[in-house]
Design a protein around this motif. Structure first.
Motif, short mmCIF file in Angstrom:
data_model
loop_
_atom_site.label_atom_id
_atom_site.label_comp_id
_atom_site.label_asym_id
_atom_site.label_seq_id
_atom_site.Cartn_x
_atom_site.Cartn_y
_atom_site.Cartn_z
N TRP A 75 -33.58 -6.56 -23.63
CA TRP A 75 -32.94 -7.77 -23.59
C TRP A 75 -33.44 -8.83 -24.20
CZ3 TRP A 75 -27.94 -7.05 -21.35
CH2 TRP A 75 -27.91 -5.68 -20.71
N SER A 112 -36.97 -18.54 -24.05
CA SER A 112 -36.53 -17.10 -24.72
C SER A 112 -37.71 -16.02 -24.42
CB SER A 112 -36.15 -17.38 -26.22
OG SER A 112 -37.11 -17.45 -27.08
N THR A 141 -28.81 -16.48 -19.93
CA THR A 141 -27.77 -15.57 -20.75
C THR A 141 -28.58 -14.18 -21.41
OG1 THR A 141 -28.45 -16.75 -22.66
CG2 THR A 141 -26.25 -17.18 -21.37
N HIS A 143 -28.93 -10.82 -23.67
CA HIS A 143 -28.46 -9.99 -24.95
C HIS A 143 -29.01 -8.73 -25.13
CE1 HIS A 143 -26.27 -14.13 -26.29
NE2 HIS A 143 -27.53 -14.61 -25.69
N TRP A 257 -30.10 -17.85 -34.13
CA TRP A 257 -28.73 -17.16 -33.56
C TRP A 257 -27.36 -17.32 -34.44
CZ3 TRP A 257 -30.27 -15.18 -28.57
CH2 TRP A 257 -31.23 -15.70 -28.24
N GLU A 259 -23.74 -16.00 -35.68
CA GLU A 259 -22.44 -15.26 -35.36
C GLU A 259 -21.86 -14.74 -36.71
OE1 GLU A 259 -18.00 -16.14 -33.76
OE2 GLU A 259 -19.46 -17.70 -33.35
N ILE A 284 -27.55 -7.85 -31.77
CA ILE A 284 -27.63 -8.12 -30.36
C ILE A 284 -26.22 -7.94 -29.62
CG2 ILE A 284 -29.68 -9.35 -29.87
CD1 ILE A 284 -28.33 -11.79 -29.96
N THR A 285 -25.90 -8.00 -28.40
CA THR A 285 -24.58 -8.20 -27.83
C THR A 285 -24.36 -9.67 -27.60
OG1 THR A 285 -25.51 -7.93 -25.40
CG2 THR A 285 -24.73 -6.21 -26.54
N GLY A 286 -23.13 -10.09 -27.69
CA GLY A 286 -22.60 -11.54 -27.42
C GLY A 286 -21.88 -12.12 -28.50
N THR A 287 -21.47 -13.33 -28.37
CA THR A 287 -20.66 -14.03 -29.46
C THR A 287 -21.76 -14.23 -30.59
OG1 THR A 287 -19.43 -15.23 -27.85
CG2 THR A 287 -19.46 -16.31 -30.15
N ASN A 289 -24.17 -12.39 -32.40
CA ASN A 289 -24.43 -10.88 -32.64
C ASN A 289 -25.58 -10.36 -33.38
OD1 ASN A 289 -23.15 -11.75 -34.86
ND2 ASN A 289 -21.62 -10.05 -34.57
N TYR A 291 -29.92 -11.99 -33.97
CA TYR A 291 -30.88 -12.68 -33.84
C TYR A 291 -32.14 -12.57 -34.72
CZ TYR A 291 -35.26 -14.74 -31.53
OH TYR A 291 -36.38 -15.41 -31.45
#
Length: 344
Positions: A75, A112, A141, A143, A257, A259, A284-287, A289, A291
């Motif tokens: 994660w 992070s 959060t 990811h 990061w 998108e 990664i997961t999330g808006t 996506n 990294y």
């Protein structure tokens, strides 16, 4: 090793030092005799140089486990704190055994880190319970890391190091897995308790001798060598270098990061893997996506990178840049304060 001042300056590393470091990035357990043969120096010279770099805290070989190859989820966690709390929360995270690459970002108001998830059926107490309830933590959060485009045993030194293709090819060990992006294995490697003792020793020193590993595990040296080869060829075990990237590659580090349009995610990730500024890139997961962590010489170089190679990539909808203020812990299990290598 407890402060940036402990690292040798760029001028302290000569060309042979850099060539040895590049050789160890290719194969962290390469015998000194093989490195010496490829570099055209004696094995005693390689051993002496390595011992000096390691004693100075400038270099460490780590034997690490890829969670994606043993059935675990890694994660990427962002923790936003009140302005006075980020440093202390970051230090607490760095002391945990399940964290890696703990950094203060965004001017030191956010943290992070990479957290290795619990085994199937076990609660992930750090993510689900402890962090959100920590005083002065404002937001958490998480990811899931799905796919690695660049990282693990590859670093910017792989691209910018002084060794040529022929020298590099001569150092790749026969049990090394194919150089391909890392993703969740279809048939994960199952680790035993004995395996864990082996891996715990390698995480501290990836060049721990077979005799010492035999003592740690209770195995014979033949069994140790065979299991090392099995774990490595499966992709579950890899070797990486812990060194001061700032002295060789640049002092300005940042997290990106991105998108990205789903249809172009693989394309953009593969392109990032070719950029010399990129130290790590993963889906990664999330808006956001995708990294990446990057290393640049200075602010001007980062600006040119963002407005040049990054801006030229099709499919990026949004980009957030977060400068890395300080890395509290790197890839290894030890808590090291104030380092200057890039963060995943």
């Amino acid at each position: 090793m407890d402060s940036d001042a402990a690292w040798p300056s760029t001028g302290a590393l000569d060309q042979l030092d850099r060539r040895i470091m590049h050789a160890l990035q290719v194969d962290g357990r390469a015998p000194f005799a093989r490195i010496g043969e490829v570099l055209g120096v004696s094995d005693q010279t390689v051993a002496r140089r390595y011992a000096r770099l390691r004693a100075a805290g400038a270099l460490r070989v780590l034997g690490l486990v890829d969670p994606l190859h043993i059935g675990l989820t890694a994660w990427l966690v962002r923790v936003r704190c009140t302005p006075d709390a980020a440093a202390s929360v970051g230090e607490a995270l760095a002391r945990r055994t399940d964290t890696r690459w703990v950094s203060l970002i965004s001017g030191g108001t956010e943290i992070s880190c990479i957290v290795q998830g619990a085994a199937p059926g076990q609660d992930d107490t750090l993510l689900l319970q402890q962090l959100p309830r920590t005083p002065r933590v404002v937001q958490v959060t998480a990811h899931a890391l799905l796919h690695i485009f660049f990282g693990r045993d590859l670093s910017p030194l792989t691209r910018t190091g002084p060794l040529g293709p022929t020298e590099t090819a001569a150092l790749i060990p026969p049990d090394a897995p194919a150089r391909r992006p890392s993703e969740t294995a279809e048939d994960p490697v199952r680790l035993s308790r004995d395996d864990q003792r082996l891996l715990d020793a390698l995480a501290v020193d990836g060049r721990t001798s077979a005799a010492e590993l035999a003592t740690a595990t209770g195995w014979s040296q033949t069994t140790v060598r065979r299991r090392l080869s099995e774990l490595r060829s499966s992709g579950a075990l890899y070797y990486d270098l812990d060194f001061d990237h700032g002295s060789l590659l640049g002092h300005l580090r940042a997290s990106l990061w991105l998108e990205v349009e789903p249809a172009r995610l693989a394309e953009v990730g593969a392109a990032l893997a070719e950029h010399e500024q990129v130290a790590f890139a993963g889906a990664i997961t999330g808006t956001a996506n995708l990294y990446a962590s990057v290393v640049c010489r200075d602010a001007g170089a980062l600006y040119r990178y963002l407005t040049g190679p990054i801006a030229a990539l099709a499919g990026i909808r949004r980009l957030e840049t977060a400068p890395i203020h300080r890395t509290l812990k790197g890839a290894g299990p030890r808590h090291v304060t104030g380092r200057t290598h890039p963060s995943a």
